[in-house]
Design a protein around this motif. Structure first.
Motif, PDB file in Angstrom:
ATOM      1  N   THR A  33       0.852  -1.191   0.000  1.00 25.69           N
ATOM      2  CA  THR A  33       0.000   0.000   0.000  1.00 25.69           C
ATOM      3  C   THR A  33       0.888   1.242   0.000  1.00 25.69           C
ATOM      4  O   THR A  33       2.105   1.151   0.247  1.00 25.69           O
ATOM      5  N   GLN A  34       0.298   2.391  -0.235  1.00 24.54           N
ATOM      6  CA  GLN A  34       1.074   3.634  -0.216  1.00 24.54           C
ATOM      7  C   GLN A  34       1.690   3.872   1.170  1.00 24.54           C
ATOM      8  O   GLN A  34       2.831   4.321   1.280  1.00 24.54           O
ATOM      9  N   GLN A  82       2.586   1.572   3.344  1.00 18.12           N
ATOM     10  CA  GLN A  82       3.698   0.630   3.488  1.00 18.12           C
ATOM     11  C   GLN A  82       4.911   1.098   2.691  1.00 18.12           C
ATOM     12  O   GLN A  82       6.043   0.986   3.156  1.00 18.12           O
ATOM     13  N   LYS A  83       4.690   1.656   1.519  1.00 17.13           N
ATOM     14  CA  LYS A  83       5.795   2.174   0.712  1.00 17.13           C
ATOM     15  C   LYS A  83       6.470   3.352   1.409  1.00 17.13           C
ATOM     16  O   LYS A  83       7.695   3.474   1.386  1.00 17.13           O
ATOM     17  N   ARG A  84       5.666   4.227   2.030  1.00 16.44           N
ATOM     18  CA  ARG A  84       6.252   5.354   2.775  1.00 16.44           C
ATOM     19  C   ARG A  84       7.079   4.855   3.959  1.00 16.44           C
ATOM     20  O   ARG A  84       8.171   5.351   4.215  1.00 16.44           O
TER      21      ARG A  84
END
Length: 152
Positions: A108-109, A111-113
């Motif tokens: 997810t965004q 998790q990427k951050r």
């Protein structure tokens, strides 16, 4: 194949690659001789380090102490970060490249951050001094780690 004996394996325990972690502690204490090392209470490590006399020339080095992690926030943070990195590296080491790619794409965004923040911490540590990052892993695992952290 021509040698009768593998001298580097003489007197070693069969099927034992690593016999404890005390060498990692010794390496850090010696490498960062001007730092103050606060180590989590670990009886095996304490006993092993008692047998060592750390010196800088003629001067004894008394640069480490064992502390209760419950009362030392820095050790608590270190334990959490090392635990997180250990789980992460274990996962990338045992996961196929195709599955890692799929897992990375499924993040997810948020998790990427979070992954980008972890990578930034590692990059800052490396920029401070590459000696802060100690790697004991295969080249394949190193590449898998880099791919998962950066997507490249």
């Amino acid at each position: 194949a021509r040698h009768q004996e593998l001298v580097y394996l003489r007197d070693e325990t069969p099927n034992n690659v690593l016999d404890g972690f005390v060498d990692f502690f010794i390496q850090r204490i010696c490498l960062f001789k001007n730092a103050r090392h606060l180590l989590d209470v670990e009886p095996v490590i304490q006993e092993a380090l008692k047998a060592c006399a750390f010196c800088d020339g003629d001067q004894p080095l008394n640069t480490f102490a064992f502390v209760d992690s419950q009362s030392e926030p820095g050790v608590q943070v270190s334990d959490a970060l090392v635990g997180l990195l250990g789980k992460f590296l274990s996962n990338v080491a045992r996961t196929s490249p195709m599955q890692l790619k799929a897992d990375r794409q499924a993040l997810t965004q948020g998790q990427k951050r979070t992954l980008a923040k972890l990578n930034a911490i590692l990059d800052r540590s490396d920029a401070e001094t590459s000696a802060l990052l100690h790697h004991v892993m295969s080249v394949r695992t190193m590449r898998a780690k880099e791919f998962f952290l950066t997507g490249v």
